[in-house]
Design an enzyme around this catalytic site. Structure first.
Site, PDB file in Angstrom:
ATOM      1  N   ASN A  82       0.830  -1.210   0.000  1.00 16.34           N
ATOM      2  CA  ASN A  82       0.000   0.000   0.000  1.00 16.34           C
ATOM      3  C   ASN A  82       0.863   1.258   0.000  1.00 16.34           C
ATOM      4  O   ASN A  82       1.940   1.303   0.599  1.00 16.34           O
ATOM      5  CB  ASN A  82      -1.001   0.009   1.154  1.00 16.34           C
ATOM      6  CG  ASN A  82      -0.381  -0.151   2.518  1.00 16.34           C
ATOM      7  OD1 ASN A  82       0.593  -0.862   2.683  1.00 16.34           O
ATOM      8  ND2 ASN A  82      -0.956   0.513   3.509  1.00 16.34           N
ATOM      9  N   GLU A 106       0.341   5.399   0.557  1.00 16.87           N
ATOM     10  CA  GLU A 106      -0.594   6.422   1.032  1.00 16.87           C
ATOM     11  C   GLU A 106      -0.180   7.813   0.558  1.00 16.87           C
ATOM     12  O   GLU A 106       0.977   8.063   0.208  1.00 16.87           O
ATOM     13  CB  GLU A 106      -0.665   6.372   2.557  1.00 16.87           C
ATOM     14  CG  GLU A 106      -1.175   5.020   3.047  1.00 16.87           C
ATOM     15  CD  GLU A 106      -1.361   4.936   4.552  1.00 16.87           C
ATOM     16  OE1 GLU A 106      -0.836   5.814   5.280  1.00 16.87           O
ATOM     17  OE2 GLU A 106      -2.031   3.987   4.988  1.00 16.87           O
ATOM     18  N   CYS A 108      -4.354   0.687  -2.229  1.00 13.32           N
ATOM     19  CA  CYS A 108      -4.165  -0.560  -1.484  1.00 13.32           C
ATOM     20  C   CYS A 108      -3.088  -1.428  -2.136  1.00 13.32           C
ATOM     21  O   CYS A 108      -2.852  -1.359  -3.348  1.00 13.32           O
ATOM     22  CB  CYS A 108      -5.455  -1.365  -1.462  1.00 13.32           C
ATOM     23  SG  CYS A 108      -6.800  -0.624  -0.545  1.00 13.32           S
ATOM     24  N   GLU A 111      -3.253  -4.526  -2.810  1.00  9.04           N
ATOM     25  CA  GLU A 111      -3.822  -5.414  -3.825  1.00  9.04           C
ATOM     26  C   GLU A 111      -3.870  -4.729  -5.186  1.00  9.04           C
ATOM     27  O   GLU A 111      -3.564  -5.326  -6.213  1.00  9.04           O
ATOM     28  CB  GLU A 111      -5.252  -5.828  -3.438  1.00  9.04           C
ATOM     29  CG  GLU A 111      -5.336  -6.665  -2.169  1.00  9.04           C
ATOM     30  CD  GLU A 111      -5.556  -5.838  -0.918  1.00  9.04           C
ATOM     31  OE1 GLU A 111      -4.971  -4.732  -0.820  1.00  9.04           O
ATOM     32  OE2 GLU A 111      -6.299  -6.282  -0.038  1.00  9.04           O
ATOM     33  N   CYS A 157     -10.513  -4.635   0.296  1.00 13.81           N
ATOM     34  CA  CYS A 157     -11.623  -3.680   0.400  1.00 13.81           C
ATOM     35  C   CYS A 157     -12.543  -3.804  -0.820  1.00 13.81           C
ATOM     36  O   CYS A 157     -12.241  -4.519  -1.788  1.00 13.81           O
ATOM     37  CB  CYS A 157     -11.078  -2.254   0.515  1.00 13.81           C
ATOM     38  SG  CYS A 157     -10.519  -1.563  -1.058  1.00 13.81           S
ATOM     39  N   CYS A 195     -10.966  -2.927  -4.278  1.00 11.11           N
ATOM     40  CA  CYS A 195     -10.071  -3.977  -4.779  1.00 11.11           C
ATOM     41  C   CYS A 195     -10.872  -5.191  -5.243  1.00 11.11           C
ATOM     42  O   CYS A 195     -10.534  -5.834  -6.240  1.00 11.11           O
ATOM     43  CB  CYS A 195      -9.063  -4.374  -3.708  1.00 11.11           C
ATOM     44  SG  CYS A 195      -7.855  -3.075  -3.356  1.00 11.11           S
TER      45      CYS A 195
END
Ligand code: THU
Length: 135
Positions: A45, A47, A56, A58, A89, A92
């Site tokens: 991930n 940010e 994310c 993924e 999430c 994803c």
């Protein structure tokens, strides 16, 4: 997936997690995708100070794989430090439903890499939005 292959995929996600850029949440996530040919593509991930731009692990892994021509994705491992591992999430899940619909998803807590929970993408996002053209 044979146990040694699963172990390698989980280990790859755990290693990728070390490269997470998570200065705001401090929640580091690693992901590893496997192709039908056994190649592994990882992500972590990343940010942003503008929080909503965060991506994310993924999706980082998925975009890396797709943009390198790897479309035949059969498995995804996700590793994070939380009980039972972190589930992908909703955003994803949508992308996985579009680009890795038959993949198995393996999640594990970074403190217990031997305890792996397994899911199918189709079960994580039933009745996914998918234009007919995507198949
Ligand atoms: N995150 C992931 O990378 N994958 C997940 O499955 C859940 C959440 C990230 C996004 C953000 O950087 C941090 O975890 C906290 O939500």
């Amino acid at each position: 997936m044979p146990r040694p292959d699963l172990h390698a995929l989980i280990q790859a996600a755990a290693r990728a997690r070390q490269h997470a850029v998570a200065p705001y949440s401090h929640f580091r996530v690693g992901a590893a995708l496997r192709t039908r040919h056994g190649e592994i593509i990882t992500g972590a991930n990343v940010e942003s100070a503008s929080y909503g731009l965060t991506c994310c692990a993924e999706r980082v892994a998925l975009f890396k794989a797709l943009s390198e021509g790897r479309h035949d994705l059969t498995a995804l491992a996700v590793v994070a430090r939380t009980a039972g591992g972190a589930m992908p999430c909703g955003a994803c899940r949508q992308l996985l439903a579009e680009y890795a619909p038959r993949a198995r998803v393996y999640v594990a807590d970074s403190n217990h890499l031997d305890r792996v929970r397994t899911f199918r993408v189709a079960d994580l996002l039933p009745a996914a939005f998918k234009p007919a053209a995507l198949g």
